[in-house]
Design a protein around this motif. Structure first.
Motif, PDB file in Angstrom:
ATOM      1  N   ARG A  58       0.862  -1.193   0.000  1.00 11.21           N
ATOM      2  CA  ARG A  58       0.000   0.000   0.000  1.00 11.21           C
ATOM      3  C   ARG A  58       0.895   1.239   0.000  1.00 11.21           C
ATOM      4  O   ARG A  58       2.046   1.193   0.440  1.00 11.21           O
ATOM      5  N   ALA A  59       0.341   2.350  -0.479  1.00 13.55           N
ATOM      6  CA  ALA A  59       1.088   3.614  -0.460  1.00 13.55           C
ATOM      7  C   ALA A  59       0.109   4.774  -0.471  1.00 13.55           C
ATOM      8  O   ALA A  59      -0.960   4.700  -1.088  1.00 13.55           O
ATOM      9  N   PHE A  60       0.492   5.841   0.224  1.00  6.69           N
ATOM     10  CA  PHE A  60      -0.365   7.023   0.363  1.00  6.69           C
ATOM     11  C   PHE A  60       0.436   8.300   0.149  1.00  6.69           C
ATOM     12  O   PHE A  60       1.612   8.369   0.520  1.00  6.69           O
ATOM     13  N   VAL A  61      -0.206   9.291  -0.451  1.00  2.00           N
ATOM     14  CA  VAL A  61       0.303  10.662  -0.407  1.00  2.00           C
ATOM     15  C   VAL A  61      -0.381  11.299   0.795  1.00  2.00           C
ATOM     16  O   VAL A  61      -1.590  11.555   0.767  1.00  2.00           O
ATOM     17  N   LEU A  62       0.371  11.526   1.867  1.00  2.00           N
ATOM     18  CA  LEU A  62      -0.219  12.046   3.103  1.00  2.00           C
ATOM     19  C   LEU A  62      -0.562  13.520   2.986  1.00  2.00           C
ATOM     20  O   LEU A  62      -1.507  13.999   3.627  1.00  2.00           O
ATOM     21  N   GLY A  63       0.196  14.263   2.177  1.00  2.00           N
ATOM     22  CA  GLY A  63      -0.054  15.700   2.016  1.00  2.00           C
ATOM     23  C   GLY A  63       1.196  16.406   1.547  1.00  2.00           C
ATOM     24  O   GLY A  63       2.198  15.769   1.192  1.00  2.00           O
ATOM     25  N   GLU A  64       1.148  17.711   1.520  1.00  2.00           N
ATOM     26  CA  GLU A  64       2.297  18.517   1.128  1.00  2.00           C
ATOM     27  C   GLU A  64       2.377  19.740   2.032  1.00  2.00           C
ATOM     28  O   GLU A  64       1.360  20.236   2.514  1.00  2.00           O
ATOM     29  N   ASP A  65       3.594  20.199   2.268  1.00  2.00           N
ATOM     30  CA  ASP A  65       3.758  21.379   3.113  1.00  2.00           C
ATOM     31  C   ASP A  65       3.750  22.633   2.260  1.00  2.00           C
ATOM     32  O   ASP A  65       3.549  22.581   1.039  1.00  2.00           O
ATOM     33  N   LYS A  66       3.956  23.782   2.897  1.00  2.00           N
ATOM     34  CA  LYS A  66       3.870  25.063   2.193  1.00  2.00           C
ATOM     35  C   LYS A  66       4.944  25.228   1.130  1.00  2.00           C
ATOM     36  O   LYS A  66       4.798  26.041   0.206  1.00  2.00           O
ATOM     37  N   ASP A  67       6.025  24.457   1.254  1.00  2.00           N
ATOM     38  CA  ASP A  67       7.106  24.527   0.260  1.00  2.00           C
ATOM     39  C   ASP A  67       6.917  23.535  -0.875  1.00  2.00           C
ATOM     40  O   ASP A  67       7.756  23.452  -1.769  1.00  2.00           O
ATOM     41  N   GLY A  68       5.818  22.773  -0.823  1.00  2.00           N
ATOM     42  CA  GLY A  68       5.541  21.817  -1.879  1.00  2.00           C
ATOM     43  C   GLY A  68       6.159  20.451  -1.683  1.00  2.00           C
ATOM     44  O   GLY A  68       6.057  19.586  -2.555  1.00  2.00           O
ATOM     45  N   THR A  69       6.806  20.213  -0.529  1.00  2.00           N
ATOM     46  CA  THR A  69       7.379  18.901  -0.251  1.00  2.00           C
ATOM     47  C   THR A  69       6.258  17.899  -0.001  1.00  2.00           C
ATOM     48  O   THR A  69       5.349  18.152   0.789  1.00  2.00           O
ATOM     49  N   LEU A  70       6.318  16.766  -0.688  1.00  2.00           N
ATOM     50  CA  LEU A  70       5.299  15.742  -0.560  1.00  2.00           C
ATOM     51  C   LEU A  70       5.694  14.721   0.494  1.00  2.00           C
ATOM     52  O   LEU A  70       6.830  14.244   0.524  1.00  2.00           O
ATOM     53  N   GLU A  71       4.764  14.383   1.364  1.00  2.00           N
ATOM     54  CA  GLU A  71       5.003  13.363   2.389  1.00  2.00           C
ATOM     55  C   GLU A  71       4.295  12.087   1.957  1.00  2.00           C
ATOM     56  O   GLU A  71       3.088  12.076   1.731  1.00  2.00           O
ATOM     57  N   LEU A  72       5.073  11.022   1.810  1.00  2.00           N
ATOM     58  CA  LEU A  72       4.550   9.756   1.323  1.00  2.00           C
ATOM     59  C   LEU A  72       4.687   8.676   2.385  1.00  2.00           C
ATOM     60  O   LEU A  72       5.660   8.654   3.137  1.00  2.00           O
ATOM     61  N   LEU A  73       3.711   7.779   2.430  1.00  2.00           N
ATOM     62  CA  LEU A  73       3.764   6.626   3.323  1.00  2.00           C
ATOM     63  C   LEU A  73       3.719   5.369   2.473  1.00  2.00           C
ATOM     64  O   LEU A  73       2.808   5.178   1.678  1.00  2.00           O
ATOM     65  N   VAL A  74       4.728   4.522   2.641  1.00  2.00           N
ATOM     66  CA  VAL A  74       4.814   3.261   1.911  1.00  2.00           C
ATOM     67  C   VAL A  74       4.727   2.115   2.912  1.00  2.00           C
ATOM     68  O   VAL A  74       5.446   2.103   3.919  1.00  2.00           O
TER      69      VAL A  74
END
Length: 213
Positions: A109-125
């Motif tokens: 499974r994998a998720f895009v948890l969100g992004e911060d104000k600088d556009g960095t994407l937080e992913l969960l694998v």
């Protein structure tokens, strides 16, 4: 094929991928051509369309400087377009393709948890029986980051830990999180759950207590 192909031409997708990765940044035509790897003529033609539609806005150039464009946050469908981009060609599809091709035997499974104000994407694998090789995963993320023009923050956890996450855990996907790899999307196998001694004893007792025929 991108899920957004019926909405956006390939040239539009490539330019918006760059623009939405840095929505407050000003881009010249040359910079967009370099980052999107499009021909200058294609960039010029596509920019006319995007500016004319109100998705991008032109900035008046200073003396001896090239004209620039940027995302127009006042565009009436800005939030909707940005959401479509994140859920398809700009984020979800490239990340999904990378995981399903290079880590199909380990990622369940994998998720895009969100992004911060600088556009960095937080992913969960979430991995199954096999754990992804750390060096290979790091290299793949670096290559993908360069391709989609975004920084990636990757968390890799076991399926057992994922199932044990509580609402207090920062890694628990929120309703707004985007699941990009679901159970069954890859060849990865889930770990075999070990039955505890107490559970095993109860199971044996239940079996013995059954009336014989």
């Amino acid at each position: 094929m991108s899920a957004a192909d019926f909405l956006f031409a390939p040239e539009v997708q490539k330019l918006l991928m760059v623009a939405y990765a840095a929505p407050d940044q000003l881009f010249s035509s040359d910079e967009l051509a370099q980052r999107s790897k499009l021909a200058p003529d294609d960039v010029t033609r596509t920019l006319e369309h995007l500016v004319g539609s109100g998705i991008l806005k032109r900035q008046k150039p200073k003396a001896d400087e090239a004209e620039t464009v940027s995302i127009d946050r006042t565009f009436i469908f800005h939030d909707e377009l940005r959401s479509i981009a994140l859920k398809s060609f700009a984020v979800a599809e490239p990340v999904r393709a990378m995981l399903r091709s290079k880590f199909k035997d380990s990622v369940v499974r994998a998720f895009v948890l969100g992004e911060d104000k600088d556009g960095t994407l937080e992913l969960l694998v979430v991995h199954g029986q096999l754990m992804p090789d750390e060096a290979t995963m790091t290299a793949a993320c670096q290559k993908l980051s360069k391709s989609i023009h975004r920084h990636l923050k990757m968390h890799v956890i076991s399926n057992a830990r994922f199932n044990g996450l509580t609402p207090r855990d920062a890694l628990l996907p929120k309703p707004s999180a985007l699941e990009i790899v679901k159970l069954g999307d890859t060849k990865a196998q889930l770990p075999v759950e070990k039955i505890g001694l107490l559970q095993s004893a109860k199971k044996k007792l239940a079996t013995l207590s059954r009336p014989s025929k």
